[in-house]
Design a protein around this motif. Structure first.
Motif, PDB file in Angstrom:
ATOM      1  N   ASP A  47       2.491   2.531  14.704  1.00 26.51           N
ATOM      2  CA  ASP A  47       3.735   3.426  14.840  1.00 26.51           C
ATOM      3  C   ASP A  47       4.088   4.050  13.726  1.00 26.51           C
ATOM      4  O   ASP A  47       4.584   5.124  13.747  1.00 26.51           O
ATOM      5  N   THR A  48       4.026   3.614  12.387  1.00 26.28           N
ATOM      6  CA  THR A  48       4.345   4.019  11.013  1.00 26.28           C
ATOM      7  C   THR A  48       3.317   4.659  10.249  1.00 26.28           C
ATOM      8  O   THR A  48       3.430   4.709   9.145  1.00 26.28           O
ATOM      9  N   ASP A  49       2.141   4.806  10.987  1.00 26.97           N
ATOM     10  CA  ASP A  49       1.199   5.495  10.418  1.00 26.97           C
ATOM     11  C   ASP A  49       0.149   4.581   9.387  1.00 26.97           C
ATOM     12  O   ASP A  49      -0.504   5.155   8.617  1.00 26.97           O
ATOM     13  N   ARG A  50       0.382   3.239   9.476  1.00 24.90           N
ATOM     14  CA  ARG A  50      -0.602   2.641   8.578  1.00 24.90           C
ATOM     15  C   ARG A  50      -1.855   2.723   9.073  1.00 24.90           C
ATOM     16  O   ARG A  50      -1.955   2.783  10.414  1.00 24.90           O
ATOM     17  N   ARG A  51      -2.971   2.408   8.371  1.00 26.24           N
ATOM     18  CA  ARG A  51      -4.315   2.528   8.747  1.00 26.24           C
ATOM     19  C   ARG A  51      -5.260   0.996   8.806  1.00 26.24           C
ATOM     20  O   ARG A  51      -4.991   0.539   7.917  1.00 26.24           O
ATOM     21  N   MET A  52      -5.971   0.842   9.723  1.00 30.17           N
ATOM     22  CA  MET A  52      -6.657  -0.178   9.873  1.00 30.17           C
ATOM     23  C   MET A  52      -8.190   0.053  10.040  1.00 30.17           C
ATOM     24  O   MET A  52      -8.349   1.050  11.130  1.00 30.17           O
ATOM     25  N   LEU A  53      -9.189  -0.194   9.314  1.00 29.25           N
ATOM     26  CA  LEU A  53     -10.389  -0.152   9.626  1.00 29.25           C
ATOM     27  C   LEU A  53     -11.132  -1.427  10.346  1.00 29.25           C
ATOM     28  O   LEU A  53     -10.845  -2.540   9.645  1.00 29.25           O
ATOM     29  N   PHE A  54     -11.453  -1.256  11.387  1.00 27.83           N
ATOM     30  CA  PHE A  54     -12.055  -2.439  12.276  1.00 27.83           C
ATOM     31  C   PHE A  54     -13.453  -2.275  12.337  1.00 27.83           C
ATOM     32  O   PHE A  54     -14.029  -1.171  12.978  1.00 27.83           O
TER      33      PHE A  54
END
Length: 109
Positions: free
Chosen positions: A97-104
């Motif tokens: 919700d704080t716009d951190r990104r994750m590549l899965f």
């Protein structure tokens, strides 16, 4: 890290992932382009997760494994920008919700 009952393509939206630190990630985009996956792997602020066993058993990828993982993905990607017929990796993007990104990255071995 949360275990999935099946790969992400088969799960109904919204898909959430809870990591070991208690952060909740929301799936934003399935089957991202290989170029986007490359940018996220190079982005030190992005979290990288490898979903082994078709994506059902995720594990955090340490920074020391990023380049090795990229070497595998770039030749074995079956999503957009890759080779659907022979690839074994798919990548999806999650955000907090704080716009951190994750590549899965799903590994379909």
């Amino acid at each position: 890290m949360q275990i999935f009952p099946t790969n992400l393509d088969r799960l109904d939206q919204p898909v959430q992932l809870s990591d070991d630190s208690g952060t909740t990630w929301l799936l934003r985009k399935k089957r991202i382009d290989l170029r986007v996956a490359h940018r996220l792997i190079k982005d030190s602020a992005a979290t990288i997760v490898l979903g082994e066993c078709g994506g059902t058993r995720p594990r955090l990828v340490p920074d020391s494994e990023r380049s090795t993982l990229w070497d595998k993905i770039k030749i074995g990607y079956k999503g957009p920008g890759g080779d659907w017929a022979t690839g074994r990796y798919l990548a999806h993007e999650f955000r907090t919700d704080t716009d951190r990104r994750m590549l899965f990255i799903e590994d379909h071995c």
